[in-house]
Design a protein around this motif. Sequence first.
Motif, PDB file in Angstrom:
ATOM      1  N   GLY A   1      -7.741  51.140   7.374  1.00 55.31           N
ATOM      2  CA  GLY A   1      -6.391  51.078   6.834  1.00 55.31           C
ATOM      3  C   GLY A   1      -5.799  52.396   6.409  1.00 55.31           C
ATOM      4  N   VAL A   2      -6.184  53.507   7.039  1.00 57.13           N
ATOM      5  CA  VAL A   2      -5.669  54.824   6.645  1.00 57.13           C
ATOM      6  C   VAL A   2      -4.623  55.303   7.647  1.00 57.13           C
ATOM      7  CG1 VAL A   2      -6.251  57.253   6.280  1.00 57.13           C
ATOM      8  CG2 VAL A   2      -7.785  55.466   5.458  1.00 57.13           C
ATOM      9  N   LYS A   3      -3.494  55.791   7.107  1.00 59.21           N
ATOM     10  CA  LYS A   3      -2.445  56.383   7.927  1.00 59.21           C
ATOM     11  C   LYS A   3      -2.116  57.761   7.372  1.00 59.21           C
ATOM     12  CE  LYS A   3      -0.343  51.964   9.240  1.00 59.21           C
ATOM     13  NZ  LYS A   3       0.900  51.155   9.259  1.00 59.21           N
ATOM     14  N   ILE A   4      -2.332  58.779   8.194  1.00 54.15           N
ATOM     15  CA  ILE A   4      -2.062  60.157   7.794  1.00 54.15           C
ATOM     16  C   ILE A   4      -0.945  60.688   8.686  1.00 54.15           C
ATOM     17  CG2 ILE A   4      -3.039  62.452   7.421  1.00 54.15           C
ATOM     18  CD1 ILE A   4      -4.543  60.401   5.839  1.00 54.15           C
ATOM     19  N   ALA A   5       0.140  61.172   8.079  1.00 51.55           N
ATOM     20  CA  ALA A   5       1.276  61.686   8.852  1.00 51.55           C
ATOM     21  C   ALA A   5       1.014  63.135   9.267  1.00 51.55           C
ATOM     22  CB  ALA A   5       2.558  61.570   8.034  1.00 51.55           C
ATOM     23  N   THR A   6       1.983  63.738   9.906  1.00 51.05           N
ATOM     24  CA  THR A   6       1.821  65.083  10.449  1.00 51.05           C
ATOM     25  C   THR A   6       1.735  66.134   9.342  1.00 51.05           C
ATOM     26  OG1 THR A   6       4.211  65.369  10.614  1.00 51.05           O
ATOM     27  CG2 THR A   6       3.076  64.463  12.530  1.00 51.05           C
ATOM     28  N   GLY A   7       0.981  67.184   9.656  1.00 54.15           N
ATOM     29  CA  GLY A   7       0.970  68.359   8.791  1.00 54.15           C
ATOM     30  C   GLY A   7       0.233  68.211   7.480  1.00 54.15           C
ATOM     31  N   ALA A   8      -0.520  67.160   7.295  1.00 57.50           N
ATOM     32  CA  ALA A   8      -1.288  67.001   6.057  1.00 57.50           C
ATOM     33  C   ALA A   8      -2.525  67.882   6.100  1.00 57.50           C
ATOM     34  CB  ALA A   8      -1.674  65.543   5.861  1.00 57.50           C
ATOM     35  N   LYS A   9      -3.074  68.145   4.932  1.00 53.79           N
ATOM     36  CA  LYS A   9      -4.328  68.887   4.851  1.00 53.79           C
ATOM     37  C   LYS A   9      -5.306  68.060   4.031  1.00 53.79           C
ATOM     38  CE  LYS A   9      -6.158  73.516   4.664  1.00 53.79           C
ATOM     39  NZ  LYS A   9      -5.801  74.956   4.592  1.00 53.79           N
ATOM     40  N   ILE A  10      -6.425  67.697   4.657  1.00 54.63           N
ATOM     41  CA  ILE A  10      -7.447  66.898   3.990  1.00 54.63           C
ATOM     42  C   ILE A  10      -8.650  67.801   3.780  1.00 54.63           C
ATOM     43  CG2 ILE A  10      -8.743  64.746   4.017  1.00 54.63           C
ATOM     44  CD1 ILE A  10      -5.696  64.357   4.259  1.00 54.63           C
ATOM     45  N   HIS A  11      -8.898  68.151   2.541  1.00 51.63           N
ATOM     46  CA  HIS A  11      -9.961  69.097   2.236  1.00 51.63           C
ATOM     47  C   HIS A  11     -11.331  68.421   2.220  1.00 51.63           C
ATOM     48  CE1 HIS A  11      -7.171  72.382   1.282  1.00 51.63           C
ATOM     49  NE2 HIS A  11      -6.418  71.469   0.692  1.00 51.63           N
ATOM     50  N   ALA A  12     -12.340  69.240   2.176  1.00 48.12           N
ATOM     51  CA  ALA A  12     -13.727  68.797   2.348  1.00 48.12           C
ATOM     52  C   ALA A  12     -14.153  67.742   1.328  1.00 48.12           C
ATOM     53  CB  ALA A  12     -14.664  70.006   2.258  1.00 48.12           C
ATOM     54  N   PHE A  13     -15.055  66.867   1.802  1.00 44.31           N
ATOM     55  CA  PHE A  13     -15.725  65.864   0.973  1.00 44.31           C
ATOM     56  C   PHE A  13     -14.768  64.841   0.360  1.00 44.31           C
ATOM     57  CE2 PHE A  13     -18.702  69.413   1.059  1.00 44.31           C
ATOM     58  CZ  PHE A  13     -19.891  68.766   1.386  1.00 44.31           C
TER      59      PHE A  13
END
Length: 452
Positions: A286-298
């Motif tokens: 159920g995850v939706k990530i749009a453009t240009g996001a930054k998901i950092h480690a861990f």
Amino acid sequence: MSQRSCLSVILAAGEGTRMKSALPKVLHQIAGLPMVAHVVKAAEAAGAGDQALVIGHGADEMRKAATKFALKAETFVQEKRLGTAHAVLAARDAISRGYDDVLVMFGDTPLIDPDALTVARLKLAEGAGVVVIGFRTANPTGYGRLIEKGGRLVAIREEKDCSDEEKKITFCNGGLMAVAGSQALKLLDRVGNKNAKGEYYLTDIVEIASGQGLEVIATEASFENALGINNRAELAEAEGIWQRRRRREAMLSGVTLIAPDTVFFSHDTEIGADTVVEPNVWFGPGVKIATGAKIHAFSHIEGATVASNCDVGPFARLRPGADLKQKAKVGNFCEVKQAVIEEGAKVNHLTYIGDARVGAGANIGAGTITCNYDGYSKFFTDIGEGAFIGSNSSLVAPVTIGKGGYIASGSVITESVPDDALAFGRARQKTIPGKGKELRDRFASAAAAKKK
């Protein structure tokens, strides 16, 4: 193809004893989805409008699960396990409705590519009576061999029955099959059980069909398409293959994975181009990530929506219902659950936001907690646009912090705060000169006395 009707018969009655589990084998998950559900999705993608799910062990549990991933599927129970052809015939009522194509699939082969099924269906449309999906391997030991003559498939031979010459064949049976609907029951009803196990083998229809003059051919797919799962080691292997496929797909669509092998997707993860994912990130369902996001480690994310240009982590947890609007930030060691973080708001570190709204541009200081649960019920916290919540504050819901409100650090807020107001919710500090030394001396004497 769109005009041809198609039924997929999915065999899912096996006990799966080698899984060492009370859960039916085909309900064990890959990428957060039962393996049999992957098979259903592949069949649907190949144009199989209807599904017949043949179940046995754990029938009630299987029916309950099917309502979530196979809404249109009919379930049929194989009361006795008398072989694969016997299992297919458990769905006789469905097969008899006169479909153009019948796909026979296995609930424990979750990596089947819809394209392989589509190719098999195309061969049926061109006049084939039976199409077997095979694979090639340099080490065919243990697999049934596909025996061909003049470009036609004449038999599937189990290894123990192969001649020395036949054992050299590297084209092997993948188990998956497409059968012309007009011929399916005629062929299945002619399968006998005169063999060592007294079982009815689906593979026998190849020789039966060939003997009746029907065109029987084999198509080729990759080994992964036919990978069956029998134990947890093979389940982990299939998970690894699925994840490698998905990572490559993500990167080719414009997502940067800095350390691909450390990122894990769910079956339904949506992730936009120009998003950067750092090492050791886990995406649940159920995850939706749009453009240009930054998901950092861990970071650990499930059931959450992340808008464009958001910044998440490191070591952030987004739980179901987390909804981050554009340019929002959720930093290190923060947890967000069932809460909206409006545009540009910052939840930087060591904070829990649950059952809440954080207004646009608001700043949440380190150690802030929305106290949303009293042991029985959940309550809502509303934090207005541009509000500033000082570090180590506890907001006891239900409570509203108005637009531009300012909460002093270390406060416990139990009443709503108007727009632009300053609120303190802490005891007044009292300083006693010399009292610190007096306490230290007393504690030191008491500790020394205990050692005597």
